[in-house]
Enzyme design. Structure first.
Site, PDB file in Angstrom:
ATOM      1  N   SER A   6       0.812  -1.223   0.000  1.00 20.90           N
ATOM      2  CA  SER A   6       0.000   0.000   0.000  1.00 20.90           C
ATOM      3  C   SER A   6       0.846   1.274   0.000  1.00 20.90           C
ATOM      4  O   SER A   6       1.789   1.420   0.782  1.00 20.90           O
ATOM      5  CB  SER A   6      -0.921   0.029   1.224  1.00 20.90           C
TER       6      SER A   6
ATOM      7  N   LYS B 193     -13.835  -4.595   1.270  1.00 10.87           N
ATOM      8  CA  LYS B 193     -14.803  -3.541   0.906  1.00 10.87           C
ATOM      9  C   LYS B 193     -16.261  -4.000   0.915  1.00 10.87           C
ATOM     10  O   LYS B 193     -17.157  -3.194   1.163  1.00 10.87           O
ATOM     11  CB  LYS B 193     -14.438  -2.958  -0.464  1.00 10.87           C
TER      12      LYS B 193
ATOM     13  N   GLY C  89     -13.384  -8.847 -12.340  1.00 10.52           N
ATOM     14  CA  GLY C  89     -13.530  -8.756 -10.890  1.00 10.52           C
ATOM     15  C   GLY C  89     -14.885  -8.209 -10.489  1.00 10.52           C
ATOM     16  O   GLY C  89     -15.362  -7.236 -11.075  1.00 10.52           O
TER      17      GLY C  89
ATOM     18  N   GLY D 203     -15.620  -8.113  -6.877  1.00 11.00           N
ATOM     19  CA  GLY D 203     -15.528  -7.934  -5.425  1.00 11.00           C
ATOM     20  C   GLY D 203     -15.977  -6.505  -5.110  1.00 11.00           C
ATOM     21  O   GLY D 203     -16.767  -5.908  -5.857  1.00 11.00           O
TER      22      GLY D 203
HETATM   23  P1  ATR Z   1     -11.899  -5.629  -2.813  1.00 10.18           P
HETATM   24  O1  ATR Z   1     -12.754  -5.419  -1.622  1.00 10.18           O
HETATM   25  O2  ATR Z   1     -10.640  -4.829  -2.747  1.00 10.18           O
HETATM   26  O3  ATR Z   1     -12.555  -5.499  -4.138  1.00 10.18           O
HETATM   27  P2  ATR Z   1     -12.419  -8.421  -2.903  1.00 10.18           P
HETATM   28  O4  ATR Z   1     -13.848  -8.077  -2.673  1.00 10.18           O
HETATM   29  O5  ATR Z   1     -11.817  -9.560  -2.150  1.00 10.18           O
HETATM   30  O6  ATR Z   1     -11.475  -7.176  -2.649  1.00 10.18           O
HETATM   31  O7  ATR Z   1     -12.227  -8.673  -4.468  1.00 10.18           O
HETATM   32  C1  ATR Z   1     -11.072  -9.236  -4.986  1.00 10.18           C
HETATM   33  C2  ATR Z   1     -11.340  -9.611  -6.423  1.00 10.18           C
HETATM   34  O8  ATR Z   1     -10.208 -10.322  -6.951  1.00 10.18           O
HETATM   35  C3  ATR Z   1     -12.530 -10.535  -6.616  1.00 10.18           C
HETATM   36  O9  ATR Z   1     -13.096 -10.300  -7.876  1.00 10.18           O
HETATM   37  C4  ATR Z   1     -11.870 -11.913  -6.544  1.00 10.18           C
HETATM   38  O10 ATR Z   1     -12.611 -12.953  -7.141  1.00 10.18           O
HETATM   39  P3  ATR Z   1     -13.705 -13.773  -6.270  1.00 10.18           P
HETATM   40  O11 ATR Z   1     -14.937 -12.921  -6.239  1.00 10.18           O
HETATM   41  O12 ATR Z   1     -13.883 -15.048  -7.016  1.00 10.18           O
HETATM   42  O13 ATR Z   1     -13.103 -13.975  -4.908  1.00 10.18           O
HETATM   43  C5  ATR Z   1     -10.622 -11.637  -7.364  1.00 10.18           C
HETATM   44  N1  ATR Z   1      -9.568 -12.601  -7.068  1.00 10.18           N
HETATM   45  C6  ATR Z   1      -8.818 -12.670  -5.945  1.00 10.18           C
HETATM   46  N2  ATR Z   1      -7.942 -13.688  -6.032  1.00 10.18           N
HETATM   47  C7  ATR Z   1      -8.143 -14.286  -7.236  1.00 10.18           C
HETATM   48  C8  ATR Z   1      -7.561 -15.392  -7.938  1.00 10.18           C
HETATM   49  N3  ATR Z   1      -6.566 -16.101  -7.394  1.00 10.18           N
HETATM   50  N4  ATR Z   1      -8.038 -15.696  -9.164  1.00 10.18           N
HETATM   51  C9  ATR Z   1      -9.039 -14.981  -9.726  1.00 10.18           C
HETATM   52  N5  ATR Z   1      -9.627 -13.915  -9.132  1.00 10.18           N
HETATM   53  C10 ATR Z   1      -9.186 -13.578  -7.903  1.00 10.18           C
END
Ligand code: ATR
Length: 333
Positions: free
Chosen positions: A26, A77, A158, A160
């Protein structure tokens, strides 16, 4: 200028922080402490690695210690939506919380930022959740890529917290086609259903890309969500912008968040990665090598952070100072 010194720590120093998991990438502490120093505040901005299982306790701890506020990053988040006492319209509208302001009642009984009240006069404290990401992403896309979102076709990687806020904001800006791709397809489908209801003018598609479970997943998702175009593989239509809102790219061993062959064949005009460390992710390297216009997430980080500082302090954020500190931290210059 960015080189104003912070006053020495003492018993009146106030705190704010960012929570994430991982967090060591960060650049928020460098950026926010420069902004705080410029405003002449006796505050410090810290960073903590908080596991999602401990997020609720960590928020309660900051509240008990009368922090002025928090930022939240991956993967907090969405989780935080359920962990604050009140949601601002921005968090309700964009469906995620990336900023918390701790508040107390002033003498007239109104809720005000904890920063405005001496800690020994604080009574009740509430955690007020905001979203400052959504406006930051469209501002950065405009400034850094010069893209006109109205009528554009976007592949968003994504769904999330950051992805959901971006999807809803892009829909509100009038994109024509929005393709959602997420490892957990159900999450992308939920966002698609929300967009379909709130922004019916946007053609929304969910792409399912995990070959082993594609047929079965698609059948189940289609049955439950008849209004959404759910299909296997990558978009056949031209795509103007690919936007990465996954955490893939933070770690050197991460896979690309999108299929490299599709990217090379389709060659979208713009590729944006919300990740800013490394400053050039493998996705951005590939995109650049095939002639796409690219930008990393520095602009988004800057604008969401500036807005958070304004929410906590009630002052105008020193954008230029914060930008210089951020660029120095990320690019080392
Ligand atoms: P934030 O709050 O910062 O958006 P998050 O809600 O955990 O963090 O979102 C992380 C994103 O990265 C999500 O889209 C996650 O996919 P999932 O919804 O399937 O969890 C994606 N992500 C994290 N690790 C991943 C991986 N190894 N392969 C593919 N997508 C990944």
């Amino acid at each position: 200028m960015s080189d104003k010194l912070q006053p020495p720590l003492d018993a009146t120093t106030r705190y704010c922080a960012v929570y994430g998991h991982p967090i060591k990438h960060s650049a928020s502490p460098a950026m926010q402490n420069a902004g705080i120093a410029n405003l002449g505040l006796n505050w410090r901005y810290l960073a903590f690695d908080v596991h999602p299982e401990h997020l609720r306790f960590a928020i309660a701890g900051a509240k008990a210690m009368k922090y002025v506020g928090l930022n939240l990053t991956v993967p907090h988040k969405l989780l935080a939506l359920e962990m604050v006492d009140v949601l601002d319209d921005s968090a309700k509208t964009w469906g995620a919380v990336n900023t918390i302001r701790f508040e107390t009642r002033n003498k007239s009984g109104e809720w005000v930022s904890l920063a405005q009240v001496s800690p020994d006069e604080v009574n009740d404290i509430r955690a007020h959740g905001f979203n400052t990401d959504a406006d930051a992403i469209t501002r950065s896309l405009g400034e850094d890529l010069g893209i006109n979102l109205r009528g554009a076709s976007v592949l968003l990687l994504g769904a999330g917290g950051a992805g959901r806020a971006a999807a809803l904001k892009l829909a509100s800006e009038g994109v024509a086609n929005l393709f959602l791709l997420n490892r957990t397809e159900e999450k992308a489908t939920q966002v698609a259903v929300e967009i379909n209801t709130r922004f019916p003018g946007v053609r929304i598609h969910v792409t399912v890309h995990s070959p082993n479970k594609a047929a079965e997943t698609i059948r189940a998702l289609r049955t439950h969500n008849p209004a959404i175009n759910i299909f296997e593989g990558y978009p056949n239509l031209p795509v103007d912008l690919v936007l990465n809102a996954t955490s893939l790219g933070l770690k050197p061993e991460d896979a690309l968040p999108v299929d490299a062959n599709w990217l090379k064949t389709r060659r979208p005009r713009f590729v944006y990665d919300m990740i800013y460390r490394p400053a050039e992710t493998p996705l951005l390297q590939l995109a650049k090598s095939i002639g796409c216009k690219t930008a990393n997430g520095i602009g988004m980080l800057l604008y969401q952070g500036a807005k958070a500082l304004e929410l906590w302090s009630g002052r105008t954020a020193p954008i230029q100072t914060m930008r210089e500190a951020l660029e120095k931290n990320v690019y080392g210059k």
